[in-house]
Design an enzyme around this catalytic site. Structure first.
Site, PDB file in Angstrom:
ATOM      1  N   CYS A 106       1.683 -28.259 -53.980  1.00  0.00           N
ATOM      2  CA  CYS A 106       3.092 -28.478 -53.678  1.00  0.00           C
ATOM      3  C   CYS A 106       3.231 -29.067 -52.274  1.00  0.00           C
ATOM      4  O   CYS A 106       2.838 -30.200 -52.048  1.00  0.00           O
ATOM      5  CB  CYS A 106       3.884 -27.185 -53.874  1.00  0.00           C
ATOM      6  SG  CYS A 106       5.655 -27.455 -54.140  1.00  0.00           S
TER       7      CYS A 106
ATOM      8  N   HIS B 247       2.226 -24.626 -59.408  1.00  0.00           N
ATOM      9  CA  HIS B 247       1.942 -23.287 -58.893  1.00  0.00           C
ATOM     10  C   HIS B 247       1.374 -22.422 -60.014  1.00  0.00           C
ATOM     11  O   HIS B 247       1.763 -22.565 -61.171  1.00  0.00           O
ATOM     12  CB  HIS B 247       3.212 -22.629 -58.365  1.00  0.00           C
ATOM     13  CG  HIS B 247       3.753 -23.252 -57.124  1.00  0.00           C
ATOM     14  ND1 HIS B 247       3.153 -23.102 -55.894  1.00  0.00           N
ATOM     15  CD2 HIS B 247       4.844 -24.039 -56.919  1.00  0.00           C
ATOM     16  CE1 HIS B 247       3.855 -23.763 -54.981  1.00  0.00           C
ATOM     17  NE2 HIS B 247       4.873 -24.333 -55.577  1.00  0.00           N
TER      18      HIS B 247
END
Length: 494
Positions: A338, A435
């Site tokens: 991310c 994630h």
């Protein structure tokens, strides 16, 4: 015993004498214990503050602790389990998420003024969660006796009063001063709120519990409150996902695969790495500010962040960019997830001020030929797919950046049929937006085997988490009277 007015389900709230006294895991363990009894249990936290968030199937985000508590109940998490989530972006400001969606960004004083207007949404979510429950276990936030915040409170007694819920006080004896913290909390609370307290639990006890009996007598004499349990320290709690970055742990293991992460000020979703830490042959270390990234690491991971540009600046100020460059030149590998993926690119720009000042821009580390712009709606989705080698992955995306560039032609993952992430031409630097990918046992095992060829299969991470939840449920059932808690949950507090 009558239920509270207009509430057709039982409820019990656990408030703390302070932060990090074990409320989250107590609710998770009790949720599993009561679920095993056949009850429909739902977790709820009116207001949470954490950058470790989970994505729900209905496209929202909630605190990671409520996702773990939902798992303890055997149900998928809902955005109504944590209707107000604060995600800090600076020392005095945070993103405000209401019922799973970003509402605004507010400084501390602005949020204090905003809070009363959020109470109807909190009560609405509480009713929605309770609609499918026999009992709702509610977790408070911080201390029950924060008198400076009481006027606008929606997290502790403000919520308990509005929803007419009985309260159990949780105190941590491991940190010391437990008697004063209980008696002091009771003393500070006004009489109506004292009446809402139905007892207290001593958490994280070590040693001979019989030595605490005089303290129980003293607390009863001072407050009239009964002790509802003296719960011994539960060592395996460290195997469950933490929510607070203050709980970050290093796992130093000799001769293991060494993975290091810089501990950024706004580190987010750091539970991504719990499955790695749980492996017996992985030495996972969070490197604090002021220390260099070790030169003997097998892998450097740049984690998620709630303030990409700010944490990128911090990374450079610590000299960690030099450490990363040296690591790559020695032939080491780097993975960015991310925000960490964004940092590995050529640039990060924030024209609208999504994470800070409008027009902000930072030069990236330059190890991936990609550029990121913070724009568009926030992506919140559960998703699955496979990596570049065809190994299955699953997890969630939670970001606002859009990343493009030539290295995206070599995606690390394919998610729902679409490419995600990038890999450098030499294959040593990679990043993605997914994630939770290390929770996928097959991916984690294959990824680690590429770091150390010949490595065998590792643990079954999800099975381990569920086994620990079962042990925690047994632990609490042994040291607390669950029948008494059920009776208290079914009564009107006043």
């Amino acid at each position: 015993m009558s239920l509270a007015a207009d509430r057709p389900f039982a409820a019990l709230m656990f408030q703390g004498t302070g932060s990090d006294v074990g409320k989250s895991l107590m609710v998770a363990g009790l949720a599993r214990a009561f679920t095993l009894r056949g009850l429909k249990i739902r977790p709820f936290k009116p207001q949470n503050m954490s950058n470790n968030a989970a994505v729900t199937a209905d496209g929202g985000e909630i605190g990671r602790a409520q996702a773990l508590q939902a798992r303890a109940c055997g149900i998928p998490p809902s955005r109504h389990m944590n209707p107000v989530l604060l995600k800090p972006q600076s020392e005095t400001g945070a993103q405000v998420v209401v019922q799973g969606q970003v509402l605004t960004t507010a400084g501390a004083r602005d949020y204090y003024r905003l809070k009363p207007s959020l109470l109807p949404k909190v009560l609405e979510s509480f009713a929605i969660i309770g609609d499918s429950a026999d009992m709702v276990l509610v977790e408070g936030a911080g201390s029950a006796a924060e008198v400076n915040l009481r006027a606008a409170d929606i997290a502790n007694m403000g919520f308990a009063e509005a929803a007419d819920v009985p309260v159990i006080l949780v105190a941590d004896i491991d940190r010391g001063g437990v008697i004063a913290s209980i008696v002091g909390t009771w003393t500070i609370l006004p009489a109506p709120e004292r009446a809402r307290l139905k007892g207290y639990v001593i958490n994280k006890f070590r040693g001979d519990a019989s030595l605490f009996t005089p303290a129980i007598d003293f607390i009863r004499d001072q407050t009239g409150l009964p002790c509802l349990g003296v719960v011994p320290f539960f060592a395996e709690a460290g195997l469950l996902p933490p929510e607070d970055s203050a709980s970050l742990r290093n796992h130093n293991k000799e001769g293991a695969i060494k993975i290091v992460l810089p501990q950024l000020p706004r580190i987010a979703n750091f539970d991504d790495f719990d499955p790695l830490a749980a492996e017996a042959d992985v030495d996972l270390r969070f490197i604090p500010p002021g220390q260099a990234l070790p030169g003997d690491a097998d892998l450097i991971i740049l984690p998620g962040s709630k303030s990409t540009i700010g944490d990128l600046d911090f990374l450079r100020a610590q000299g960690w960019d030099v450490d990363v460059h040296a690591h790559i030149r020695r032939g080491g590998r780097v993975l960015g997830i991310c925000a960490g993926f964004q940092m590995l690119g050529r640039s990060v720009s924030d024209p609208l001020g999504v994470e800070g000042t409008a027009g902000g821009r930072a030069e990236g580390l330059g190890w991936l030929a990609v550029d990121t712009e913070m724009a568009g709606d926030k992506i919140l989705t559960l998703i699955e797919g496979h990596d570049v080698h065809g190994v299955p992955v699953r997890g969630y995306e939670m970001h606002m950046g859009r990343t493009m560039g030539t290295d995206c032609a070599r995606p690390l993952l394919t998610l729902a049929g679409q490419p995600d992430g990038a890999i450098s031409a030499d294959g040593r630097v990679m990043g993605c937006y997914l994630h939770g990918l290390f929770a996928s046992d097959a991916f984690r095992s294959a990824f680690l085997a590429r770091l150390r060829p010949g490595r065998g299969d590792g643990i079954a991470y999800d099975a381990q988490v569920d086994a620990v939840l079962d042990k925690l449920a047994d632990h609490l059932a042994t040291h607390m009277d669950l029948d008494q808690l059920l009776r208290l949950a079914a009564t009107t507090p006043g």
